[in-house]
Write a protein that holds these residues in place. Sequence first.
Motif, PDB file in Angstrom:
ATOM      1  N   TYR A   1       5.123  -0.999  -3.793  1.00 41.50           N
ATOM      2  CA  TYR A   1       6.366  -1.407  -3.145  1.00 41.50           C
ATOM      3  C   TYR A   1       7.196  -0.166  -2.815  1.00 41.50           C
ATOM      4  O   TYR A   1       7.146   0.832  -3.542  1.00 41.50           O
ATOM      5  N   SER A   2       7.960  -0.260  -1.742  1.00 42.45           N
ATOM      6  CA  SER A   2       8.815   0.870  -1.373  1.00 42.45           C
ATOM      7  C   SER A   2       9.949   1.028  -2.387  1.00 42.45           C
ATOM      8  O   SER A   2      10.310   0.079  -3.089  1.00 42.45           O
ATOM      9  N   GLU A   3      10.519   2.217  -2.442  1.00 35.98           N
ATOM     10  CA  GLU A   3      11.640   2.447  -3.354  1.00 35.98           C
ATOM     11  C   GLU A   3      12.836   1.596  -2.952  1.00 35.98           C
ATOM     12  O   GLU A   3      13.614   1.155  -3.808  1.00 35.98           O
TER      13      GLU A   3
END
Length: 270
Positions: free
Chosen positions: A131-133
């Motif tokens: 998942y992206s930050e």
Amino acid sequence: MNSIFTNSRDVFLDTVNAKDYIQLDRVSTIYQSLKDSIKKPLKMILLYGKPGTGKSMFLTKLYNDLSEKQSVYLYTTPIIDESEFYKTLAQDIFNIKYNGVLNFTQFMKLVDEYKKDEEVPVVLLDEAQLYSEVLMEKIRLLSDTRAVKFVITLHKTEKEDLIAKEHFQTRIWETIELHNASKMELKMYIQKKLMKANCFDTANMFSNKSVNKIYKLTHGNYRDTNKILYSAFDIYNEYEKNNQLYAMKTHQMSHKVIEMAAIHTGLINA
């Protein structure tokens, strides 16, 4: 009718199934700790370790154990798109099918409107390092509402300690680390896995020497062990098909077969 080597090979298929969970003392203690953590008023629980240490298996077993008693949702494949992530949660948790784009602000309004005080749903996110930050930060904010409890798995790498990432420091109240098996645990894992499938003869093929050989190649990693044993029993299976078992030791796991399997799986170079 499958041969004993075919059945033994298939025991080590690279799949995640709660029925394949093998009870070892240390693993069972860690799993019980995870189950106990679910009952606590925690915002987030982090399950981390190197690839192949059993994180996905833990989540799958946790889902199977809890799903009949409470609302729990397992996402084995990361939902990378933010809108799709919120829409999936909205449908699963609140039974709301949302058409069009759903952003974080809109989803939080749904949370305020539909959340229940008596039960907090548990969301199990596997492979959370994908998942992206930005999305992880919003998951963090969502956990602060206490409307949803998250259990997430992450790979621990040698280059960085994932716990130290800013978006976990203040939110996760429980961290559980998984490790590779010791030599003794690896032997128990192999034999219990085979005996669980009624492959008693092949379970007895593993002496301390053969297990030490496997451990040297896999360092006790469960996934690598599964790969090497799937390949090893496949070799035995081929020899049996070609009526060449007379040239093989079938009462104990051959070191040569282990090495051939390690080469085939890429654990060592030819």
